[in-house]
Every structure is written in structure tokens, then in C-alpha cells.
Design a protein around this motif. Structure first.
Motif, short mmCIF file in Angstrom:
data_model
loop_
_atom_site.label_atom_id
_atom_site.label_comp_id
_atom_site.label_asym_id
_atom_site.label_seq_id
_atom_site.Cartn_x
_atom_site.Cartn_y
_atom_site.Cartn_z
N TYR A 10 0.60 -0.69 0.27
CA TYR A 10 -0.50 0.21 0.41
C TYR A 10 1.01 1.67 -0.10
O TYR A 10 1.15 2.56 -0.93
CB TYR A 10 -1.19 -0.02 0.92
CG TYR A 10 -1.89 1.07 1.13
CD1 TYR A 10 -2.77 1.96 0.59
CD2 TYR A 10 -1.51 2.05 2.78
CE1 TYR A 10 -3.04 2.73 1.17
CE2 TYR A 10 -1.66 3.16 2.87
CZ TYR A 10 -3.03 3.42 2.24
OH TYR A 10 -3.47 4.86 2.17
N LEU A 29 -5.72 -3.28 -4.73
CA LEU A 29 -4.75 -4.02 -2.84
C LEU A 29 -5.95 -3.67 -2.16
O LEU A 29 -6.50 -4.14 -0.92
CB LEU A 29 -3.96 -2.77 -2.25
CG LEU A 29 -2.58 -3.21 -2.54
CD1 LEU A 29 -1.14 -2.10 -2.81
CD2 LEU A 29 -2.04 -4.73 -2.23
N ALA A 31 -10.66 -3.40 -0.75
CA ALA A 31 -11.28 -4.58 -1.20
C ALA A 31 -12.31 -3.46 -1.47
O ALA A 31 -12.70 -2.47 -2.41
CB ALA A 31 -11.85 -4.76 0.16
N LYS A 103 -6.35 -8.20 0.56
CA LYS A 103 -7.03 -6.40 0.52
C LYS A 103 -7.45 -5.60 1.34
O LYS A 103 -7.52 -5.96 2.84
CB LYS A 103 -8.19 -6.58 -0.35
CG LYS A 103 -8.88 -7.94 -1.95
CD LYS A 103 -8.06 -6.71 -2.51
CE LYS A 103 -8.08 -7.42 -3.87
NZ LYS A 103 -8.01 -6.43 -4.88
N HIS A 105 -10.07 -2.98 3.84
CA HIS A 105 -11.09 -3.22 3.63
C HIS A 105 -11.44 -1.85 4.11
O HIS A 105 -12.34 -1.32 4.03
CB HIS A 105 -11.56 -4.12 4.32
CG HIS A 105 -12.01 -5.46 3.58
ND1 HIS A 105 -12.39 -5.82 2.92
CD2 HIS A 105 -10.99 -6.19 3.61
CE1 HIS A 105 -12.86 -6.95 2.16
NE2 HIS A 105 -11.14 -7.10 2.81
#
Length: 133
Positions: A10, A29, A31, A103, A105
């Protein structure tokens, strides 16, 4: 991907400024149920305004220095300083990420919005605080 690998990926998409900003990598990356929460923009479901806001912030980013990083379970927390070119200065941010299934979120960004507003022209914003329609 572990929490640590996801967090590293990230920050790698944006930590070095606009010349290396990886929008496609960032989107990959996040969601489908991604939610951003910040002191100015509030709660914003969906990745579009987050990606555009972060991209706008990264245009001014000179350097990011991680001061502290903690990880546990499906969460990570980072405290970092960003040197920016416009306005020229250093801003401190705390960012909390909730991850799962490889991922991100949720991103919760915390900073002193009062101090930020004093130094930033009304049209500028913090990472992800600019909301596009």
C-alpha cells in the motif's frame, strides 16, 4: 499476502511522490467494500474518492517518514510525518488499516484538522480528504 506485506505494498504505491504513484497497484489492493474515514471528509464508502484524493495529496508529497508501526490480527496502525511542498511544511498523520483476504477494507486517517486548515488553502486537502463527484 500477510498484513505486513499488504501494508508495505500500500505505502509503496504512493510514499515516494507523484513520479512513482501507482494508481493501478493501489486500486488492486483495495477491497470492493472499501471504506475511508477521515476528520474532514468523514466516512466515504468506495475507492474512487479515496484514490483521487490520495493522488492529489501525493502531488505535493516530498517525503514520508514512518515514526511508528504496529500490526496485530487483521489491522495495522502507522504514525508518520509527511513533508509537503504546497503548503510547505510537515504534517503528522496516524493511519489505521483493516485488512482481510489480501485486500484493504478500511483506512481511517487521523490528524489535527484544525491545524491543517490553518496551513492549507481552502482548495487543498489531506491524503484522501478531497472528495470528487
Amino acid at each position: 499476502m500477510t498484513v505486513s506485506e499488504l501494508v508495505d505494498a500500500y505505502y509503496a504505491t504512493w510514499r515516494n511522490g507523484i513520479a512513482t504513484f501507482d494508481e493501478a497497484g493501489l486500486r488492486a489492493l483495495l477491497a470492493d467494500d472499501f471504506v475511508y474515514n477521515g476528520p474532514i471528509a468523514g466516512r466515504r464508502p468506495g475507492m474512487e474518492s479515496f484514490v483521487q484524493g490520495l493522488k492529489n495529496f501525493v502531488r505535493t508529497l516530498v517525503q514520508l517518514r514512518v515514526l511508528s508501526r504496529l500490526e496485530g490480527g487483521n489491522e495495522a496502525a502507522l504514525l508518520y510525518d509527511c513533508d509537503v511542498s504546497q503548503p510547505s511544511g510537515t504534517f503528522r498523520f496516524a493511519e489505521f488499516l483493516r485488512v482481510g483476504d489480501g485486500k484493504i477494507h478500511e483506512v481511517r486517517l487521523v490528524f489535527d484538522a484544525t491545524e491543517f486548515r490553518k496551513l492549507v488553502p481552502p482548495t487543498a486537502t489531506a491524503p484522501s480528504e478531497r472528495v470528487t463527484s
